[in-house]
Structure formats: structure tokens, C-alpha cells
Scaffold this motif. Structure first.
Motif, mmCIF file in Angstrom:
data_model
loop_
_atom_site.group_PDB
_atom_site.id
_atom_site.type_symbol
_atom_site.label_atom_id
_atom_site.label_comp_id
_atom_site.label_asym_id
_atom_site.label_seq_id
_atom_site.Cartn_x
_atom_site.Cartn_y
_atom_site.Cartn_z
ATOM 1 N N ARG A 98 0.943 -0.849 -0.343
ATOM 2 C CA ARG A 98 -0.334 0.349 0.146
ATOM 3 C C ARG A 98 1.036 1.090 -0.036
ATOM 4 O O ARG A 98 2.173 1.444 0.413
ATOM 5 C CB ARG A 98 -1.098 0.471 1.146
ATOM 6 C CG ARG A 98 -2.040 -0.832 1.171
ATOM 7 C CD ARG A 98 -3.078 -0.850 -0.073
ATOM 8 N NE ARG A 98 -3.505 -2.017 -0.718
ATOM 9 C CZ ARG A 98 -4.635 -1.660 -1.213
ATOM 10 N NH1 ARG A 98 -4.743 -0.730 -1.838
ATOM 11 N NH2 ARG A 98 -4.834 -2.902 -1.489
ATOM 12 N N CYS A 99 0.375 2.039 -1.112
ATOM 13 C CA CYS A 99 0.776 3.275 -0.828
ATOM 14 C C CYS A 99 1.054 4.064 0.740
ATOM 15 O O CYS A 99 0.090 3.889 1.028
ATOM 16 C CB CYS A 99 0.546 4.664 -1.657
ATOM 17 S SG CYS A 99 0.905 5.637 -2.006
ATOM 18 N N GLY A 100 2.601 4.200 1.006
ATOM 19 C CA GLY A 100 2.820 5.705 2.291
ATOM 20 C C GLY A 100 1.774 6.496 2.712
ATOM 21 O O GLY A 100 1.785 6.910 3.182
ATOM 22 N N TYR A 101 1.409 7.843 1.167
ATOM 23 C CA TYR A 101 0.990 8.532 1.258
ATOM 24 C C TYR A 101 -0.376 8.153 1.143
ATOM 25 O O TYR A 101 -0.991 9.145 2.115
ATOM 26 C CB TYR A 101 1.985 9.636 0.405
ATOM 27 C CG TYR A 101 3.086 9.623 0.404
ATOM 28 C CD1 TYR A 101 3.329 10.620 0.991
ATOM 29 C CD2 TYR A 101 4.213 8.959 -0.217
ATOM 30 C CE1 TYR A 101 4.977 10.419 2.014
ATOM 31 C CE2 TYR A 101 5.493 9.288 -0.316
ATOM 32 C CZ TYR A 101 5.957 9.700 1.422
ATOM 33 O OH TYR A 101 7.255 9.744 1.361
ATOM 34 N N CYS A 102 -0.995 7.664 0.282
ATOM 35 C CA CYS A 102 -2.253 7.988 -0.325
ATOM 36 C C CYS A 102 -2.928 6.347 -0.218
ATOM 37 O O CYS A 102 -4.306 6.687 0.301
ATOM 38 C CB CYS A 102 -2.801 8.082 -1.695
ATOM 39 S SG CYS A 102 -2.596 6.616 -2.282
ATOM 40 N N GLY A 103 -2.308 5.442 0.325
ATOM 41 C CA GLY A 103 -3.096 4.033 0.360
ATOM 42 C C GLY A 103 -3.532 2.998 -0.900
ATOM 43 O O GLY A 103 -3.760 2.728 -0.515
ATOM 44 N N ALA B 161 5.185 2.784 -2.738
ATOM 45 C CA ALA B 161 4.406 4.325 -3.555
ATOM 46 C C ALA B 161 4.128 3.093 -4.315
ATOM 47 O O ALA B 161 4.037 2.720 -4.558
ATOM 48 C CB ALA B 161 5.049 5.756 -2.718
ATOM 49 N N CYS B 162 2.528 4.872 -4.611
ATOM 50 C CA CYS B 162 1.591 5.121 -5.561
ATOM 51 C C CYS B 162 2.700 5.380 -6.708
ATOM 52 O O CYS B 162 3.705 6.775 -6.367
ATOM 53 C CB CYS B 162 0.518 5.124 -5.896
ATOM 54 S SG CYS B 162 -0.089 6.672 -5.307
ATOM 55 N N THR B 163 2.709 5.179 -8.123
ATOM 56 C CA THR B 163 3.777 6.250 -9.044
ATOM 57 C C THR B 163 2.826 7.035 -8.598
ATOM 58 O O THR B 163 3.606 7.871 -9.059
ATOM 59 C CB THR B 163 3.682 5.081 -10.597
ATOM 60 O OG1 THR B 163 2.921 3.835 -10.647
ATOM 61 C CG2 THR B 163 4.129 6.089 -11.610
ATOM 62 N N GLY B 164 1.444 7.489 -8.459
ATOM 63 C CA GLY B 164 0.984 9.063 -8.812
ATOM 64 C C GLY B 164 1.843 10.085 -7.612
ATOM 65 O O GLY B 164 2.642 10.877 -7.829
ATOM 66 N N CYS B 165 1.462 9.337 -6.175
ATOM 67 C CA CYS B 165 2.495 9.883 -5.266
ATOM 68 C C CYS B 165 3.618 9.990 -5.467
ATOM 69 O O CYS B 165 4.648 11.109 -5.339
ATOM 70 C CB CYS B 165 2.087 9.134 -3.895
ATOM 71 S SG CYS B 165 0.693 9.241 -3.477
ATOM 72 N N ASN B 166 4.773 8.959 -6.057
ATOM 73 C CA ASN B 166 5.795 9.300 -5.992
ATOM 74 C C ASN B 166 6.277 10.020 -7.061
ATOM 75 O O ASN B 166 7.149 11.302 -6.627
ATOM 76 C CB ASN B 166 6.546 7.763 -6.720
ATOM 77 C CG ASN B 166 8.154 8.208 -6.829
ATOM 78 O OD1 ASN B 166 9.185 8.665 -6.132
ATOM 79 N ND2 ASN B 166 8.229 6.559 -6.613
HETATM 80 ZN ZN LIG Z 1 -0.062 6.613 -3.242
#
Ligand SMILES: [Zn+2]
Length: 147
Positions: A81-86, A112-117
Motif C-alpha cells: 500500500r502507498c505510504g501516502y495515499c493507501g 508508494a503509488c506512481t502518482g504520489c511518487n
Molecule cells: Zn499514493
């Protein structure tokens, strides 16, 4: 030569030593006999089978290090799971970016997901105005294996 089990002061087993080594520990009074062979004597003393340390020894080697860092390990630790948005994580984010000296370490990386990264880029979470949902930690072997 008979091996003697050494117990920590809290009775946690530590390791085995030779009988000779165990007797040296008894003579130096760092250990006491915990269990002996009543029918076998060394001099006047029963042959020790288990000795116990007098004072507690911190077995740092048990807890040091932990598993070596890996991308797959970070994903497993964070449950993918993305550490920022889940959202589902597909990449690894370096909290302090690599371009600024951030290292591949358990505490400096989160899934992280690509978007947050991409949004975070070469910035720290604070600079990017992003909040980490997780506190990155060094996982235990067990935690990595379970997932
Ligand atoms: Zn994310």
C-alpha cells in the motif's frame, strides 16, 4: 567432550560451551550450576549439565541488523500500500530523495503509488506537503515471511 548448556540470568538458553569452558565460568563466578549430573563428579562437584549466568547478558546479536533492505521487502512490510495515499503501491519512494543523499534503507523508504511518487519528486514529504501514513521501521524476518 560434554557440552554444557548456558542459560541467561532470565533462564533463556544462550548457547552450548565445552565442559572445560563451563568450569572456567563457574570458577570465575560468572555462572552457577543450574542442573548437574548427580552421579558424576568433577573433583568434589557434580558434573554441570546446565549453567546459568549470574548477571543478565544483553544478546544484542539477536536483535541487530534485521533483514537486508530490498524493494520487495519494503512492499511486503508496507502491505503493498502507498505510504501516502493507501492506493496499491507499484514503486518505492525515498523519503529523503536519493538525489539528496537518501539511502536505500528500511527507514528511508516506503512503498508508494506512481502518482504520489511523481508528485513528491525530489522533495521531502514536508516540502511536498505530503503526509506519511506509516512510520517506516526495520521489519522482523517474521513480518516479511508472513505476508
Ligand atoms: Zn499514493
Amino acid at each position: 567432550m560434554t557440552a554444557v548448556l548456558v542459560l541467561n540470568a532470565d533462564l533463556g538458553p544462550l548457547h552450548r560451551v565445552s565442559l572445560r569452558h563451563a568450569i572456567r565460568m563457574l570458577l570465575r563466578e560468572v555462572a552457577v550450576v543450574h542442573e548437574a549430573e548427580p552421579d558424576r563428579l568433577i573433583g568434589v562437584y557434580p558434573l554441570p549439565r546446565v549453567v546459568r549466568l549470574v548477571s543478565y547478558v544483553v544478546t544484542r546479536w539477536r536483535f541487530s541488523g534485521g533483514p537486508a533492505w530490498s524493494r520487495a521487502g519494503v512492499h511486503a512490510r508496507d502491505g503493498r500500500r502507498c505510504g501516502y495515499c493507501g492506493a496499491e503501491a507499484t514503486t518505492i519512494d525515498h523519503i529523503l530523495p536519493r538525489s539528496r543523499g537518501g539511502r536505500n534503507s528500511w527507514k528511508n523508504t516506503v512503498a508508494a503509488c506512481t502518482g504520489c511518487n511523481q508528485r513528491k519528486g525530489d522533495r521531502t514529504p514536508a516540502e511536498a506537503g505530503m503526509v506519511l501514513r506509516v512510520k517506516p521501521s526495520i521489519p522482523t524476518w517474521g513480518a516479511l515471511v508472513q505476508r
